[in-house]
Design an enzyme around this catalytic site. Structure first.
Site: not given
Length: 440
Positions: A330-332, A335, A430
């Site tokens: 999720e998010c970080g 990435m 995501t």
């Protein structure tokens, strides 16, 4: 509190962000706990940082309550986590009535809705800098805006002098609003901040001392007895359940780079018997090889990109796991699963390479808001076609996303957003943080 009910409570809110809610919240939690009360903290709205500070101040896990993302059953199941407490104290987000324009699962996401759903009166924290009696006009407008909402009283913040306090109190007396406290202006009480708000609780150099200072400050300047007496509620405890776990054995990244997981999800996973196996990518730890699922939460990988790129044990462990079993970020965390992350200085750091995503923190753009996502393919715990509700909050920009989109994603008003997430093999990611599956 009687058996089967949620204890009475209050919500600390304000006309706007930046008025001192967090200082009041943390000081109040600690002061009440020092007085021997079992205090249950909550946060209204989506937030990953404040609940960790609440836990440090009160000794109990803090949970998010969100009328846009949660239906009544989940909202009630989270509220029921207050069982065994003597009093609930919730922190609002933004201004008291601020929410989105389009109704969600049970509301628009405002702190006022949370207060009314729980039967909690509001403590309104007012920044009275640059005004005196005029502050009462603001407070009176908030008190009268929604007749179904009870204002317990106001706490005046950033009071410049005894004369300033006396004049401001005169205005509140005229408006018929109780003054529960007056906090003198002090520049040394601010918590350190960064681009997503406060620094994380685990990063504060001496958090317990800071919170103890807030508690002492509140004891000197607010009427704790009046605040305790103002708490109301006593709602029946809900019979609903928290979200089920996405796997039995979940390897969960947990450190300063990956810490943004909603507490109600973790509690739901544990309550259903799942085993959570924490590991630290920053310490170059691999996920437990026996895990059924690796979950990388959001956080601050952009601040630790060099360390993560050099964490060979962590990265090889991820790659090995992905050959046969699922990984979700999720998010970080998303990435970190990508091909590369470009930091603030423009340096490119190779990440896990399990997805083709390339993100840049050098090219900053603010992404904020609720998200509703309809999955194009399954992700752990959720079937293809399922609708999910969550929240997105980051500054990183996508430079390349070559993999297939994971979902059709829209904002709170139903407008499409380009951050669709992506998937490759057993790996999904995501930019939104999951709050709940949407049964609608």
């Amino acid at each position: 509190m009687t058996e089967g009910t949620i204890p009475p409570g209050l919500i600390v809110s304000a006309p706007a962000s930046g008025t001192g809610k967090t200082t009041v919240m943390l000081g109040l939690l600690r002061a009440l706990a020092e007085d021997g009360l079992r205090v249950q903290p909550f946060k209204s709205g989506p937030d990953y940082i404040d609940p960790a500070f609440h836990r440090a101040a009160s000794g109990r896990a803090s949970y998010n309550l969100d009328t846009w993302a949660m239906d009544g059953a989940l909202f009630g199941a989270i509220a029921a986590q207050a069982a065994g407490a003597d009093i609930c104290i919730a922190e609002g987000s933004m201004g008291l009535f601020d929410g989105v324009a389009t109704r969600g699962r049970s509301g628009f996401g405002s702190s006022a809705e949370t207060a009314k759903a729980m039967g909690w009166p509001v403590i309104l924290v007012l920044d009275v800098g640059g005004q005196a009696q005029s502050a009462a006009a603001t407070a009176l407008g908030f008190a009268q805006y929604d007749p179904d909402l009870r204002i317990a009283g106001v706490i005046l913040n950033r009071v410049a002098s005894p004369r300033h306090e006396r004049l401001t109190r005169l205005g509140m007396d005229r408006a018929g609003l109780p003054v529960l406290g007056a906090l003198p202006r002090r520049g040394d009480l601010a918590l350190p901040e960064r681009h997503l708000g406060l620094i994380q609780a685990v990063e504060h150099p001496d958090l317990d001392t800071a919170i103890a200072g807030y508690a002492a400050f509140l004891r000197e300047n607010v009427d704790l007895a009046a605040i305790k007496a103002a708490a109301l509620g006593g709602q029946p405890a809900a019979a609903g359940s928290l979200p089920p776990p996405p796997a039995q054995r979940i390897a969960l990244a947990q450190d300063a780079a990956f810490s943004f997981t909603y507490p109600h999800l973790l509690e739901g996973w544990r309550a259903a018997g799942a085993e959570i196996l924490p590991f630290s990518p920053l310490a170059d730890e691999a996920p437990d090889p026996s895990a059924d699922l690796v979950w990388l939460p959001g956080g601050y990988p952009e601040l630790h990109a060099g360390t993560l790129a050099a964490a060979g044990t962590f990265l090889s462990g991820l790659r090995h796991h992905a050959q046969t079993r699922p990984i979700h970020g999720e998010c970080g965390g998303y990435m970190a699963l990508g091909a590369a992350l470009i930091d603030k200085a423009g340096h490119r750091h190779a990440m896990a390479g399990l997805l083709g995503l390339v993100t840049s923190y050098e090219t900053r753009k603010f992404h904020l808001g609720y998200r509703r996502a309809v999955l194009s393919r399954a992700l752990p715990g959720h079937a293809a076609g399922a609708a999910l509700r969550g929240h997105e909050f980051h500054y990183s920009t996508i430079l390349d996303q070559p993999d297939a989109p994971l979902a059709r994603v829209a904002d709170a008003d139903g407008n499409p957003v380009p951050e669709t997430g992506s998937h490759r093999g057993n790996v999904t990611g995501t930019f939104f943080h999951l709050i709940a599956e949407d049964a609608a």
